[in-house]
Design a protein around this motif. Structure first.
Motif, PDB file in Angstrom:
ATOM      1  N   SER A  84       0.814  -1.314   0.007  1.00 28.12           N
ATOM      2  CA  SER A  84      -0.134   0.163  -0.107  1.00 28.12           C
ATOM      3  C   SER A  84       0.889   1.307  -0.107  1.00 28.12           C
ATOM      4  CB  SER A  84      -0.833  -0.078   1.168  1.00 28.12           C
ATOM      5  OG  SER A  84      -1.904  -1.075   1.034  1.00 28.12           O
ATOM      6  N   ARG A  85       2.088   1.189  -0.938  1.00 32.74           N
ATOM      7  CA  ARG A  85       2.846   2.307  -0.962  1.00 32.74           C
ATOM      8  C   ARG A  85       2.563   2.862  -2.234  1.00 32.74           C
ATOM      9  NH1 ARG A  85       5.700   4.571   3.694  1.00 32.74           N
ATOM     10  NH2 ARG A  85       5.726   2.919   5.071  1.00 32.74           N
ATOM     11  N   VAL A  86       2.640   4.225  -2.465  1.00 36.92           N
ATOM     12  CA  VAL A  86       2.610   4.636  -3.918  1.00 36.92           C
ATOM     13  C   VAL A  86       3.656   4.463  -4.488  1.00 36.92           C
ATOM     14  CG1 VAL A  86       2.237   6.762  -5.332  1.00 36.92           C
ATOM     15  CG2 VAL A  86       1.117   6.497  -2.842  1.00 36.92           C
ATOM     16  N   VAL A  87       3.701   3.917  -5.781  1.00 39.83           N
ATOM     17  CA  VAL A  87       4.771   3.668  -6.611  1.00 39.83           C
ATOM     18  C   VAL A  87       4.889   4.338  -8.056  1.00 39.83           C
ATOM     19  CG1 VAL A  87       5.512   1.237  -5.775  1.00 39.83           C
ATOM     20  CG2 VAL A  87       3.940   1.550  -7.665  1.00 39.83           C
ATOM     21  N   ALA A 132     -17.220  18.646  -5.203  1.00 39.25           N
ATOM     22  CA  ALA A 132     -17.418  17.247  -4.891  1.00 39.25           C
ATOM     23  C   ALA A 132     -16.133  16.566  -5.158  1.00 39.25           C
ATOM     24  CB  ALA A 132     -18.435  16.744  -6.091  1.00 39.25           C
ATOM     25  N   LEU A 133     -15.976  15.677  -4.154  1.00 43.93           N
ATOM     26  CA  LEU A 133     -14.601  14.799  -4.222  1.00 43.93           C
ATOM     27  C   LEU A 133     -14.975  13.346  -4.327  1.00 43.93           C
ATOM     28  CD1 LEU A 133     -11.473  14.573  -3.516  1.00 43.93           C
ATOM     29  CD2 LEU A 133     -12.053  14.260  -1.233  1.00 43.93           C
ATOM     30  N   THR A 134     -14.497  12.682  -5.067  1.00 48.05           N
ATOM     31  CA  THR A 134     -14.576  11.296  -5.308  1.00 48.05           C
ATOM     32  C   THR A 134     -13.178  10.572  -5.206  1.00 48.05           C
ATOM     33  OG1 THR A 134     -16.403  11.782  -6.645  1.00 48.05           O
ATOM     34  CG2 THR A 134     -15.397   9.583  -6.922  1.00 48.05           C
ATOM     35  N   ILE A 135     -13.357   9.551  -4.500  1.00 48.70           N
ATOM     36  CA  ILE A 135     -11.995   8.653  -4.387  1.00 48.70           C
ATOM     37  C   ILE A 135     -12.519   7.287  -4.477  1.00 48.70           C
ATOM     38  CG2 ILE A 135     -10.223   7.706  -2.814  1.00 48.70           C
ATOM     39  CD1 ILE A 135     -10.282  10.347  -1.177  1.00 48.70           C
ATOM     40  N   ALA A 136     -12.043   6.590  -5.758  1.00 45.70           N
ATOM     41  CA  ALA A 136     -12.429   5.341  -5.964  1.00 45.70           C
ATOM     42  C   ALA A 136     -11.122   4.361  -5.846  1.00 45.70           C
ATOM     43  CB  ALA A 136     -12.834   5.469  -7.464  1.00 45.70           C
ATOM     44  N   VAL A 137     -11.259   3.119  -5.376  1.00 54.41           N
ATOM     45  CA  VAL A 137     -10.259   2.033  -5.226  1.00 54.41           C
ATOM     46  C   VAL A 137     -10.426   1.032  -5.808  1.00 54.41           C
ATOM     47  CG1 VAL A 137      -9.178   0.598  -3.387  1.00 54.41           C
ATOM     48  CG2 VAL A 137      -9.999   3.102  -2.593  1.00 54.41           C
ATOM     49  N   ALA A 143      -8.843  -7.825   0.055  1.00 57.79           N
ATOM     50  CA  ALA A 143      -8.375  -7.436   1.408  1.00 57.79           C
ATOM     51  C   ALA A 143      -7.783  -5.997   1.257  1.00 57.79           C
ATOM     52  CB  ALA A 143      -7.617  -8.100   2.058  1.00 57.79           C
ATOM     53  N   GLN A 144      -6.819  -5.976   0.545  1.00 62.35           N
ATOM     54  CA  GLN A 144      -5.896  -4.709   0.160  1.00 62.35           C
ATOM     55  C   GLN A 144      -6.950  -3.800  -0.082  1.00 62.35           C
ATOM     56  OE1 GLN A 144      -3.368  -4.297  -3.068  1.00 62.35           O
ATOM     57  NE2 GLN A 144      -2.132  -2.785  -1.827  1.00 62.35           N
ATOM     58  N   CYS A 145      -8.006  -3.782  -1.332  1.00 61.75           N
ATOM     59  CA  CYS A 145      -8.963  -2.604  -1.624  1.00 61.75           C
ATOM     60  C   CYS A 145      -9.835  -2.402  -0.555  1.00 61.75           C
ATOM     61  CB  CYS A 145      -9.673  -3.321  -2.686  1.00 61.75           C
ATOM     62  SG  CYS A 145      -8.973  -3.194  -4.224  1.00 61.75           S
ATOM     63  N   GLN A 146     -10.109  -3.332   0.421  1.00 56.97           N
ATOM     64  CA  GLN A 146     -11.055  -2.974   1.495  1.00 56.97           C
ATOM     65  C   GLN A 146     -10.359  -1.930   2.628  1.00 56.97           C
ATOM     66  OE1 GLN A 146     -14.393  -3.393   1.784  1.00 56.97           O
ATOM     67  NE2 GLN A 146     -13.912  -1.807   3.560  1.00 56.97           N
ATOM     68  N   ASP A 147      -9.115  -2.392   2.911  1.00 58.81           N
ATOM     69  CA  ASP A 147      -8.107  -1.411   3.670  1.00 58.81           C
ATOM     70  C   ASP A 147      -7.854  -0.047   3.181  1.00 58.81           C
ATOM     71  OD1 ASP A 147      -6.232  -1.061   6.042  1.00 58.81           O
ATOM     72  OD2 ASP A 147      -4.504  -1.248   4.427  1.00 58.81           O
ATOM     73  N   LEU A 148      -7.595   0.002   1.815  1.00 61.24           N
ATOM     74  CA  LEU A 148      -7.499   1.282   1.119  1.00 61.24           C
ATOM     75  C   LEU A 148      -8.764   2.047   1.239  1.00 61.24           C
ATOM     76  CD1 LEU A 148      -5.400   0.098  -1.935  1.00 61.24           C
ATOM     77  CD2 LEU A 148      -4.547   1.365   0.108  1.00 61.24           C
ATOM     78  N   LEU A 149      -9.891   1.630   0.889  1.00 60.77           N
ATOM     79  CA  LEU A 149     -11.267   2.187   1.057  1.00 60.77           C
ATOM     80  C   LEU A 149     -11.346   2.796   2.251  1.00 60.77           C
ATOM     81  CD1 LEU A 149     -13.785   2.932  -0.514  1.00 60.77           C
ATOM     82  CD2 LEU A 149     -14.821   0.748   0.346  1.00 60.77           C
ATOM     83  N   HIS A 163     -17.144  11.392  -1.501  1.00 60.70           N
ATOM     84  CA  HIS A 163     -17.764   9.861  -1.840  1.00 60.70           C
ATOM     85  C   HIS A 163     -16.444   9.104  -2.157  1.00 60.70           C
ATOM     86  CE1 HIS A 163     -20.470   6.895  -2.999  1.00 60.70           C
ATOM     87  NE2 HIS A 163     -19.963   6.776  -4.189  1.00 60.70           N
ATOM     88  N   CYS A 164     -16.469   7.917  -1.267  1.00 63.65           N
ATOM     89  CA  CYS A 164     -15.497   6.888  -1.463  1.00 63.65           C
ATOM     90  C   CYS A 164     -16.248   5.518  -2.000  1.00 63.65           C
ATOM     91  CB  CYS A 164     -14.592   6.658  -0.173  1.00 63.65           C
ATOM     92  SG  CYS A 164     -13.841   8.361   0.409  1.00 63.65           S
ATOM     93  N   PHE A 165     -15.572   4.849  -2.806  1.00 59.19           N
ATOM     94  CA  PHE A 165     -16.198   3.671  -3.379  1.00 59.19           C
ATOM     95  C   PHE A 165     -15.104   2.696  -4.000  1.00 59.19           C
ATOM     96  CE2 PHE A 165     -16.333   6.136  -7.137  1.00 59.19           C
ATOM     97  CZ  PHE A 165     -15.926   5.302  -7.959  1.00 59.19           C
ATOM     98  N   SER A 166     -15.366   1.604  -3.893  1.00 58.17           N
ATOM     99  CA  SER A 166     -14.493   0.375  -4.503  1.00 58.17           C
ATOM    100  C   SER A 166     -15.202  -0.028  -5.817  1.00 58.17           C
ATOM    101  CB  SER A 166     -14.148  -0.798  -3.575  1.00 58.17           C
ATOM    102  OG  SER A 166     -15.276  -1.107  -3.317  1.00 58.17           O
ATOM    103  N   ALA A 167     -14.361  -0.243  -6.700  1.00 60.51           N
ATOM    104  CA  ALA A 167     -14.507  -0.844  -8.100  1.00 60.51           C
ATOM    105  C   ALA A 167     -13.839  -1.902  -8.601  1.00 60.51           C
ATOM    106  CB  ALA A 167     -14.553   0.323  -9.004  1.00 60.51           C
ATOM    107  N   SER A 168     -14.117  -2.763  -9.374  1.00 60.49           N
ATOM    108  CA  SER A 168     -13.737  -4.022  -9.689  1.00 60.49           C
ATOM    109  C   SER A 168     -12.280  -3.544 -10.639  1.00 60.49           C
ATOM    110  CB  SER A 168     -14.517  -5.055 -10.579  1.00 60.49           C
ATOM    111  OG  SER A 168     -15.042  -4.289 -11.738  1.00 60.49           O
ATOM    112  N   SER A 169     -11.564  -4.463 -10.909  1.00 55.18           N
ATOM    113  CA  SER A 169     -10.545  -4.364 -11.977  1.00 55.18           C
ATOM    114  C   SER A 169     -10.883  -4.117 -13.137  1.00 55.18           C
ATOM    115  CB  SER A 169      -9.367  -5.585 -11.609  1.00 55.18           C
ATOM    116  OG  SER A 169      -8.968  -5.334 -10.567  1.00 55.18           O
ATOM    117  N   ARG A 170     -12.154  -4.866 -13.538  1.00 57.16           N
ATOM    118  CA  ARG A 170     -12.699  -4.771 -14.874  1.00 57.16           C
ATOM    119  C   ARG A 170     -13.238  -3.554 -14.921  1.00 57.16           C
ATOM    120  NH1 ARG A 170     -17.832  -4.535 -16.203  1.00 57.16           N
ATOM    121  NH2 ARG A 170     -18.365  -5.115 -14.258  1.00 57.16           N
TER     122      ARG A 170
END
Length: 198
Positions: A84-87, A132-137, A143-149, A163-170
């Motif tokens: 979870s480090r920015v590369v 409006a601010l949107t952050i998408a993971v 597990a990593q995505c849930q932690d980042l969210l 608004h924060c949400f998670s999305a699929s890789s697709r």
């Protein structure tokens, strides 16, 4: 012949002080060689460890496994490794590119990178104007995505228009194919549902 050599050397005598000084000089010359021999295996192991880290294990550190997109008008996408480090940081528009160059986000953990973005002059001014601010993971590891969210939600706590949400890789891939970040892609899909001509 041995007797003649022995007789020749028997005639040479050295004072005791010269003998002691010679012994000390020879001993001093031998110590570094002994130290080098003792350190050689340790240095070889250290060099092997560094080589494995940079060559063989470096991909663990530099391979992105998740993405966090931040949309408010500067649009940024953070690519994070399995720790979870920015590369990598990519600006999705001109304002995002300027913000990416302004901030030094590489190798920060996700929460620290988000805090740096939200506290930047540009974004904090927009948040003060109720933009409006949107952050998408998104990513492969749930597990990593849930932690980042969770980290994103914690960073935006108290921001009414966040608004924060998670999305699929697709969905992440579809957004990139459309040339959009995840937040903008979701907005586009919602608008398209309302008006298919968009």
């Amino acid at each position: 012949m041995d007797d003649r050599i022995r007789a020749a050397f028997d005639a040479i005598h050295a004072e005791e002080a010269l003998k002691e000084h010679t012994k000390a000089a020879l001993a001093a010359r031998q110590r570094p060689a002994v130290r080098r021999r003792r350190l050689a295996p340790l240095l070889a192991c250290l060099a092997l460890g560094v080589a494995l880290l940079l060559g063989g294990g470096g991909w663990l550190w530099f391979t992105p496994t998740a993405s966090v997109s931040v949309d408010i008008n500067p649009s940024l996408e953070l690519r994070l490794n399995r720790f979870s480090r920015v590369v990598a940081v990519e600006g999705a528009n001109a304002d995002g590119q300027a913000l990416a160059q302004e901030l030094d986000l590489r190798f920060l953990d996700c929460a620290a990178a988000l805090e740096a973005i939200l506290s930047s002059d540009t974004v904090s001014a927009l948040l003060a104007q109720d933009s409006a601010l949107t952050i998408a993971v998104s990513g492969q590891d749930e597990a990593q995505c849930q932690d980042l969210l969770t980290q994103a939600q914690h960073c935006t706590a108290g921001q009414e228009n966040a608004h924060c949400f998670s999305a699929s890789s697709r969905e992440h891939d579809e957004a990139h194919q459309a040339g959009l970040t995840l937040g903008k892609y979701r907005a586009y899909l919602a608008l398209h549902d309302l008006d298919p001509t968009v």
